[in-house]
Scaffold this motif. Structure first.
Motif, PDB file in Angstrom:
ATOM      1  N   ASP A  80       7.966   5.078   5.826  1.00  0.00           N
ATOM      2  CA  ASP A  80       6.709   4.362   6.037  1.00  0.00           C
ATOM      3  C   ASP A  80       6.997   2.896   6.347  1.00  0.00           C
ATOM      4  N   LYS A  81       7.064   2.566   7.624  1.00  0.00           N
ATOM      5  CA  LYS A  81       7.362   1.189   8.029  1.00  0.00           C
ATOM      6  C   LYS A  81       6.253   0.233   7.619  1.00  0.00           C
ATOM      7  N   GLU A  82       5.012   0.694   7.630  1.00  0.00           N
ATOM      8  CA  GLU A  82       3.884  -0.159   7.254  1.00  0.00           C
ATOM      9  C   GLU A  82       3.973  -0.576   5.792  1.00  0.00           C
ATOM     10  N   THR A  83       4.339   0.357   4.923  1.00  0.00           N
ATOM     11  CA  THR A  83       4.501   0.023   3.507  1.00  0.00           C
ATOM     12  C   THR A  83       5.637  -0.972   3.315  1.00  0.00           C
ATOM     13  N   LEU A  84       6.720  -0.779   4.035  1.00  0.00           N
ATOM     14  CA  LEU A  84       7.851  -1.707   3.978  1.00  0.00           C
ATOM     15  C   LEU A  84       7.414  -3.111   4.378  1.00  0.00           C
ATOM     16  N   GLU A  85       6.667  -3.214   5.463  1.00  0.00           N
ATOM     17  CA  GLU A  85       6.180  -4.510   5.940  1.00  0.00           C
ATOM     18  C   GLU A  85       5.240  -5.152   4.925  1.00  0.00           C
ATOM     19  N   ASN A  86       4.356  -4.361   4.339  1.00  0.00           N
ATOM     20  CA  ASN A  86       3.424  -4.904   3.338  1.00  0.00           C
ATOM     21  C   ASN A  86       4.159  -5.393   2.100  1.00  0.00           C
ATOM     22  N   ASP A  87       5.157  -4.646   1.660  1.00  0.00           N
ATOM     23  CA  ASP A  87       5.935  -5.066   0.489  1.00  0.00           C
ATOM     24  C   ASP A  87       6.648  -6.387   0.764  1.00  0.00           C
ATOM     25  N   LEU A  88       7.201  -6.514   1.966  1.00  0.00           N
ATOM     26  CA  LEU A  88       7.912  -7.745   2.325  1.00  0.00           C
ATOM     27  C   LEU A  88       6.949  -8.925   2.370  1.00  0.00           C
ATOM     28  N   ASN A  89       5.802  -8.754   2.968  1.00  0.00           N
ATOM     29  CA  ASN A  89       4.841  -9.854   3.058  1.00  0.00           C
ATOM     30  C   ASN A  89       4.250 -10.221   1.696  1.00  0.00           C
ATOM     31  N   ARG A  90       4.149  -9.249   0.794  1.00  0.00           N
ATOM     32  CA  ARG A  90       3.700  -9.574  -0.562  1.00  0.00           C
ATOM     33  C   ARG A  90       4.716 -10.462  -1.271  1.00  0.00           C
ATOM     34  N   LEU A  91       5.996 -10.177  -1.072  1.00  0.00           N
ATOM     35  CA  LEU A  91       7.036 -11.033  -1.672  1.00  0.00           C
ATOM     36  C   LEU A  91       6.956 -12.442  -1.106  1.00  0.00           C
ATOM     37  N   ILE A  92       6.810 -12.547   0.215  1.00  0.00           N
ATOM     38  CA  ILE A  92       6.725 -13.856   0.860  1.00  0.00           C
ATOM     39  C   ILE A  92       5.536 -14.648   0.316  1.00  0.00           C
ATOM     40  N   ALA A  93       4.423 -13.966   0.086  1.00  0.00           N
ATOM     41  CA  ALA A  93       3.197 -14.623  -0.374  1.00  0.00           C
ATOM     42  C   ALA A  93       3.262 -15.062  -1.834  1.00  0.00           C
ATOM     43  N   CYS A  94       4.326 -14.725  -2.538  1.00  0.00           N
ATOM     44  CA  CYS A  94       4.462 -15.142  -3.944  1.00  0.00           C
ATOM     45  C   CYS A  94       4.806 -16.620  -4.089  1.00  0.00           C
ATOM     46  N   ASN A  95       5.051 -17.309  -2.951  1.00  0.00           N
ATOM     47  CA  ASN A  95       5.340 -18.752  -2.980  1.00  0.00           C
ATOM     48  C   ASN A  95       6.501 -19.082  -3.916  1.00  0.00           C
ATOM     49  N   MET A  96       7.588 -18.357  -3.733  1.00  0.00           N
ATOM     50  CA  MET A  96       8.755 -18.561  -4.593  1.00  0.00           C
ATOM     51  C   MET A  96       9.623 -19.708  -4.097  1.00  0.00           C
ATOM     52  N   GLN A  97      10.145 -20.454  -5.029  1.00  0.00           N
ATOM     53  CA  GLN A  97      11.047 -21.568  -4.727  1.00  0.00           C
ATOM     54  C   GLN A  97      12.426 -21.026  -4.379  1.00  0.00           C
ATOM     55  N   ILE A  98      13.085 -21.693  -3.399  1.00  0.00           N
ATOM     56  CA  ILE A  98      14.463 -21.334  -3.044  1.00  0.00           C
ATOM     57  C   ILE A  98      15.375 -22.467  -3.501  1.00  0.00           C
ATOM     58  N   SER A  99      16.439 -22.125  -4.198  1.00  0.00           N
ATOM     59  CA  SER A  99      17.374 -23.122  -4.711  1.00  0.00           C
ATOM     60  C   SER A  99      18.797 -22.626  -4.516  1.00  0.00           C
ATOM     61  N   THR A 100      19.762 -23.530  -4.716  1.00  0.00           N
ATOM     62  CA  THR A 100      21.168 -23.157  -4.596  1.00  0.00           C
ATOM     63  C   THR A 100      21.912 -23.531  -5.870  1.00  0.00           C
TER      64      THR A 100
END
Length: 238
Positions: free
Chosen positions: A138-158
């Motif tokens: 299910d490519k649509e479910t994969l895309e939705n899961d990815l966009n939900r992660l992106i929408a979590c507004n997570m900080q990126i650090s190193t």
């Protein structure tokens, strides 16, 4: 020979530096570079150098010997002299799109939790190759899961760990074909999220956005078969 200024600040768009070498092919080596060199599937940066009334276009940046980074002019023009102080200016829109795609690919490796066998980044899309016998149903479910992660507004650090610490945590390495560079005694990790809310943590020397909200919505494109055990998954910025 070249201090990687982009590593400390991926948002640095302009900076001064001194020319320390001109290669036999006409490449320019600076003592500090805001230009990321081609590596890890991420293209080398482009932009401009200017000095004493002169300007030249930089087509791309590549790695040289040791720690040197070589800026390659777009066309044959007079070059700055060794010792000359120059002003660097990044093609920021292109770089920022690379940062968005690169961070999105890290999250793609979260929603498809399988070993990565390859990948590449462009200004509008990217792809990862996975050790995956069958394509996702299910490519649509994969895309939705990815966009939900992106929408979590997570900080990126190193952060940095030693070679020994990485050896003790082999699951941090998701790529089968490319191993983190060793020899300096320490390895850079990129973390998406904070603490217990970390979505992804893996070795990476590339440039990334500061927050997943900068990625914007993405679209899953073609999923191609690349050998008996490989599937290539494309991701597009919208």
């Amino acid at each position: 020979m070249t201090k990687p200024l982009f590593r400390d600040d991926a948002y640095l768009r302009e900076a001064q530096a001194r020319v320390v070498d001109i290669t036999g092919e006409g490449g320019i080596v600076l003592d500090g570079s805001i230009f990321y060199p081609t590596s890890g599937g991420q293209p080398g940066d482009s932009g401009q150098l200017s000095w004493a009334g002169a300007t030249l276009e930089i087509a791309t940046t590549v790695k040289g010997e040791g720690d040197a980074m070589i800026l390659l002019p777009a066309e044959p023009v007079p070059l700055p002299a060794v010792g000359q102080v120059v002003q660097q200016k990044l093609n920021w829109d292109r770089r920022h799109r690379h940062m968005r795609v690169h961070t999105a690919l890290h999250l793609l490796s979260v929603v498809i939790p399988l070993p990565v066998t390859g990948g590449s980044i462009a200004a509008d899309k990217g792809r990862l190759d996975f050790d995956m016998a069958d394509a996702p149903e299910d490519k649509e479910t994969l895309e939705n899961d990815l966009n939900r992660l992106i929408a979590c507004n997570m900080q990126i650090s190193t952060e940095w760990i030693t070679d020994a610490e990485l050896d003790a945590q082999p699951d941090l390495v998701k790529t089968m074909s490319v191993q983190p560079p060793r020899g300096s005694g320490h390895i850079r990790l990129v973390r998406i999220g904070l603490g217990d809310e970390t979505a992804d943590l893996q070795p990476c020397g590339g440039t990334h956005v500061a927050n997943t909200s900068e990625i914007g919505r993405v679209r899953i494109g073609k999923i191609e078969k690349k050998g008996r055990q490989n599937r290539r998954v494309y991701l597009h910025l919208e």
